[in-house]
Design an enzyme around this catalytic site. Structure first.
Site, mmCIF file in Angstrom:
data_model
loop_
_atom_site.group_PDB
_atom_site.id
_atom_site.type_symbol
_atom_site.label_atom_id
_atom_site.label_comp_id
_atom_site.label_asym_id
_atom_site.label_seq_id
_atom_site.Cartn_x
_atom_site.Cartn_y
_atom_site.Cartn_z
ATOM 1 N N TYR A 216 -24.390 -18.394 20.557
ATOM 2 C CA TYR A 216 -22.968 -18.324 20.872
ATOM 3 C C TYR A 216 -22.396 -16.920 20.706
ATOM 4 O O TYR A 216 -21.188 -16.738 20.768
ATOM 5 C CB TYR A 216 -22.217 -19.419 20.095
ATOM 6 C CG TYR A 216 -22.615 -20.755 20.667
ATOM 7 C CD1 TYR A 216 -21.879 -21.338 21.686
ATOM 8 C CD2 TYR A 216 -23.814 -21.359 20.298
ATOM 9 C CE1 TYR A 216 -22.301 -22.511 22.290
ATOM 10 C CE2 TYR A 216 -24.243 -22.536 20.894
ATOM 11 C CZ TYR A 216 -23.479 -23.103 21.899
ATOM 12 O OH TYR A 216 -23.903 -24.258 22.511
ATOM 13 N N HIS B 206 -16.359 -16.156 4.258
ATOM 14 C CA HIS B 206 -17.100 -16.729 5.391
ATOM 15 C C HIS B 206 -18.228 -17.666 4.945
ATOM 16 O O HIS B 206 -19.399 -17.438 5.204
ATOM 17 C CB HIS B 206 -17.638 -15.623 6.288
ATOM 18 C CG HIS B 206 -16.567 -14.868 7.011
ATOM 19 N ND1 HIS B 206 -16.841 -14.067 8.098
ATOM 20 C CD2 HIS B 206 -15.225 -14.799 6.813
ATOM 21 C CE1 HIS B 206 -15.695 -13.527 8.531
ATOM 22 N NE2 HIS B 206 -14.718 -13.968 7.761
ATOM 23 N N GLU C 39 -12.629 -19.266 18.597
ATOM 24 C CA GLU C 39 -13.338 -19.973 19.666
ATOM 25 C C GLU C 39 -13.444 -21.478 19.420
ATOM 26 O O GLU C 39 -13.566 -21.917 18.277
ATOM 27 C CB GLU C 39 -14.768 -19.430 19.798
ATOM 28 C CG GLU C 39 -14.852 -17.993 20.238
ATOM 29 C CD GLU C 39 -16.285 -17.525 20.424
ATOM 30 O OE1 GLU C 39 -16.479 -16.340 20.756
ATOM 31 O OE2 GLU C 39 -17.225 -18.339 20.231
ATOM 32 N N TYR D 175 -10.705 -5.582 12.822
ATOM 33 C CA TYR D 175 -9.425 -5.537 12.126
ATOM 34 C C TYR D 175 -8.888 -4.113 12.154
ATOM 35 O O TYR D 175 -9.598 -3.160 11.856
ATOM 36 C CB TYR D 175 -9.581 -6.012 10.682
ATOM 37 C CG TYR D 175 -9.964 -7.470 10.582
ATOM 38 C CD1 TYR D 175 -9.086 -8.460 11.001
ATOM 39 C CD2 TYR D 175 -11.195 -7.853 10.081
ATOM 40 C CE1 TYR D 175 -9.428 -9.799 10.926
ATOM 41 C CE2 TYR D 175 -11.553 -9.186 9.992
ATOM 42 C CZ TYR D 175 -10.663 -10.157 10.423
ATOM 43 O OH TYR D 175 -11.012 -11.486 10.344
#
Length: 370
Positions: A250, A147, A240, A261
């Site tokens: 957001y 990430h 998104e 998961y």
């Protein structure tokens, strides 16, 4: 004599529609032999630069030949999802030969890493990078292989947007302003902080932050409206499409349309909460989006102008979104037989769409109209 065949009106209409329908676009190979390419940028004379995640920057000639890796890159932590990632050229590249790139920057102590944004000048012979300067370094550094976010967009005012992932294990950080995890940041080209950033002057807030509550944005572009658009990976579901605005939240990980998961709610299992923005569009199940480009030219006909294109890593196709302002009207799946993870999507100066496939033997492709 045989009687003349008379076609019913509906059959004639179908015949006309069939004969005039546009054939599906197809992919043409430009170059292969790229190891997990991540981003393509266009320079001059039909040439392109391509980043490879393991930490190489390669020149691709107009004829598709791969050059040797360019010299001059900083130290890069190439592991997991990290490495040399996005690359864009300055809007005045023809004059200043400036590039901006982001990558996984290792900590000086040897423990941890984070996403960094740097500028450099491409040497006149395109063999190396010169005058490399780190403009921004995500804080805090953290030991993670996941990430990184890392898409760059130059705004109309010359500032730079950079998307930043939540580093996976630090997802709660996306809701606090004392760090850069799970944020979009905005800086000047010299690394300075724009005075009109929304959190400038707020105690305890990082002044580079533009928006918060993001998970892992791997697609970003300026829309026809001149605003920043991004998409981001959800967890299991809930990818998104967003249009990040100054100071807005957001939602991740407080609200999401995905789940953990293996199943089960993320947090309280909310998809809406006051003070948090809803996505323009969401994908459940996840498509794992990467790369983003708006179609501005006419190569693919007027029906495609203004469309948004993005790649699917999971399902290995190109996706076209037909838009009306900020509203998604419909989706069209393209290149469904490609069989490769689509990592980057760009519109070239020639008006063609270019794709990169994220594979051991990755490809640079040009999309040809049907």
């Amino acid at each position: 004599m045989s009687k003349q065949t008379r076609w019913p009106v509906w059959a004639l209409a179908l015949l006309v529609l069939t004969s005039t329908a546009q054939a599906a676009p197809r992919a043409e190979l430009v170059a292969s032999g790229l190891e997990h390419p991540w981003a393509v940028a266009f320079i001059d004379g039909g040439r392109m630069l391509v980043t490879e995640r393991p930490g190489r920057l390669r020149l691709v000639s107009a004829g598709g030949q791969l050059g040797k890796p360019l010299a001059g890159l900083p130290r890069i932590d190439a592991a997991g999802q990290g490495g040399l990632l996005d690359l864009v050229t300055d809007s005045d590249f023809a004059r200043n030969r400036t590039l901006y790139f982001c990558y996984a920057e290792p900590a000086a102590s040897g423990y941890g890493n984070s996403t960094a944004l740097a500028s450099a000048r491409l040497a006149d012979d395109a063999s190396r990078l010169e005058q490399v300067k780190v403009l921004f370094s995500q804080q805090p550094k953290f030991s993670s292989r996941a990430h990184f976010g890392c898409r760059i967009v130059e705004a109309a005012d010359g500032t730079l947007f950079l998307t930043l992932g939540d580093r996976f294990q630090r997802m709660a950080d996306a809701q606090t302003l004392d760090n850069h995890h799970g944020k979009v940041v905005r800086v000047r080209k010299d690394g300075g902080i724009p005075a009109d950033n929304p959190f400038v002057g707020r105690a305890g807030a990082r002044p580079e932050i533009w928006s918060l509550g993001h998970r892992n944005s791997q697609g970003a572009a300026l829309g026809p409206d001149g605003k920043l658009w991004t998409h981001e990976h959800g967890p299991q579901g809930g990818d998104e499409l967003n249009r990040p605005e100054a100071g807005k939240n957001y939602g991740w990980p407080v609200i999401t349309y995905g789940e953990n998961y293996g199943g089960g709610p993320v947090g309280a299992g909310l998809s809406r909460k006051a003070g948090m923005e809803q996505p323009l569009w969401q994908w459940t199940p996840s498509i794992a989006p990467s790369g983003m480009a708006f179609v501005r030219g006419t190569r693919y006909g007027k029906g495609w102008q203004g469309s948004l294109l993005l790649g699917s890593l999971k399902f290995r196709y190109l996706l076209r979104l037909e838009l009306a302002g900020t509203r998604v009207l419909r989706e069209e799946k393209l290149l469904t037989g490609l069989g490769q993870r689509v990592r980057d999507v760009r519109e070239g100066p020639d008006g063609f769409i270019y794709l990169l496939t994220d594979e051991d033997d990755g490809q640079l492709l040009r999309l040809l109209p049907g």
